[in-house]
Scaffold this motif. Sequence first.
Motif, PDB file in Angstrom:
ATOM      1  N   GLY A 327       0.781  -1.231   0.000  1.00  0.00           N
ATOM      2  CA  GLY A 327       0.000   0.000   0.000  1.00  0.00           C
ATOM      3  C   GLY A 327       0.808   1.273   0.000  1.00  0.00           C
ATOM      4  N   THR A 352      -1.756  -2.281   3.463  1.00  0.00           N
ATOM      5  CA  THR A 352      -2.752  -2.634   2.449  1.00  0.00           C
ATOM      6  C   THR A 352      -2.063  -3.288   1.270  1.00  0.00           C
ATOM      7  OG1 THR A 352      -2.590  -0.436   1.437  1.00  0.00           O
ATOM      8  CG2 THR A 352      -4.319  -0.777   3.097  1.00  0.00           C
ATOM      9  N   ARG A 354      -2.471  -3.817  -2.888  1.00  0.00           N
ATOM     10  CA  ARG A 354      -3.147  -3.365  -4.097  1.00  0.00           C
ATOM     11  C   ARG A 354      -3.098  -4.447  -5.163  1.00  0.00           C
ATOM     12  NH1 ARG A 354       0.611   0.452  -3.194  1.00  0.00           N
ATOM     13  NH2 ARG A 354       1.634  -0.100  -5.147  1.00  0.00           N
ATOM     14  N   GLN A 360      -8.241  -3.370  -3.500  1.00  0.00           N
ATOM     15  CA  GLN A 360      -7.367  -3.073  -2.369  1.00  0.00           C
ATOM     16  C   GLN A 360      -7.892  -3.778  -1.132  1.00  0.00           C
ATOM     17  OE1 GLN A 360      -5.989   0.957  -2.116  1.00  0.00           O
ATOM     18  NE2 GLN A 360      -5.924   0.923   0.109  1.00  0.00           N
TER      19      GLN A 360
END
Length: 476
Positions: A327, A352, A354, A360
Amino acid sequence: MNGFRAPIDSLGDLDVEATATLIAAAADVALIVNDNGVIRDMACQSEELLALLEGQRPWLGVPFADTVTVESRPKIEALLREAAENQASPRRQVNHPSPRGTDVPILYSAVRFGTLGRMVAVGRDLRPVAELQQRLVEAQQSMERDYTRLRHAETRYRLLFQMSPEPVLIVDASTQRVVEANPAATQMFGDVGRRVVGRPLLEAFEPDTVPAVQTLLAGVRSAGRADTTRARLIDSGRTAFVSASLFRQENASLLLVRLSVPERDGATASGSESRGKLLRFFEHAPDGLVVTDREGRILAANPAFLDLAQLASEEQARGESLERWLGRSSVDLNVLIANLRQIGSVRLFATTLRGELGAQADVEISAAAVANGTDPFYGFTVRNIGRRLPADARAGREMPRSVDQLTELVGRVSLKELVREATDVVERLCIEAALELTGNNRASAAEMLGLSRQSLYVKLRRYGLADAADHGDPDV
């Protein structure tokens, strides 16, 4: 030189203009040379060729021998001498210098005509032929380089095949006959090994273990790979682990069969089965599992990670940096690798992930460094926590007291002071979150926040966080 059979009857009515037109049309360049070898007139079919020939100076009134390169002058002299003596000379190739720096090759033949000793030199442009010859030479050199690389590759393959301590056999996939065997395989099979080439592979194993080997070979032919199986050698009765892979050579399908005989069958079998179970777990684990090198480039990834990253195959991820899907770009990966190098493991690092198609997900990453001589590697576990209830995640968290105090100030102080207080609260919360994410690693937290380490120290002292951060390792 073979001339016309009846020139008087066929060409007797040609005048001077027609003869000049005929000579100019029959050659790329035609020169009229007097008995002293000086050019008196010339014709050229191509303006481009004429510009190359006369690029340095006009030819009219110049000796023919002065228009060519030094090594071609003897050829011009011989050409004119032979034409003067025999009325026709053999063809000779000469080179004319040009303004471009490359010589212009012309093939000349000369003929004497009339009673004044004049000669006509008829030339053909050899540049197209030279270009074809150059391309042919380059193609031959390219083929020689390719053949050399192939010979070197074959030599390396042969050397590796012959010197490998692991028994290896090349087997025809359709007939299951051994095409080739290295010395280690021949020695393993004992008396059978002396005649293993050209015979069916299955003859080298005990009859009760042949079905397992047949199943292995069938799985490799259909799916391209199969799990390792165990079989006993017919000559010594020893247990061997058999694995195979499929490859094509020309129009034939071949199997590369590898054998390994443990010194202690029980211990090695147990280790092999354990490794097989770990590999199957790696493939079927619900959490994403990734193995990278020390720089964070992916070496292997399981299907669960490919689903999170929205990739169709492992080849799309292999060789790419893990930061491509994290992320916060390179910050997260740098923090993870820094901790792996210093501590050896990381637990529950929140970030996170992606996907390639824009999805996400909130994930937690745990990682460990694995020593591998001078080339260690890192293993990452990526768990999707997006399905956890937000209320559960916030159940044990209390609103910061400074925020409560901030809301109480509404109506008591001006908006300008309120905004300044809010900015301080947000800044403090961000610093606390960065320290929490990095395990109180001040260097990593400063990098994550885009601050210098000195600026972070100032803000820590300003917000009274320096003492709390000192419980970690602030100097890392």
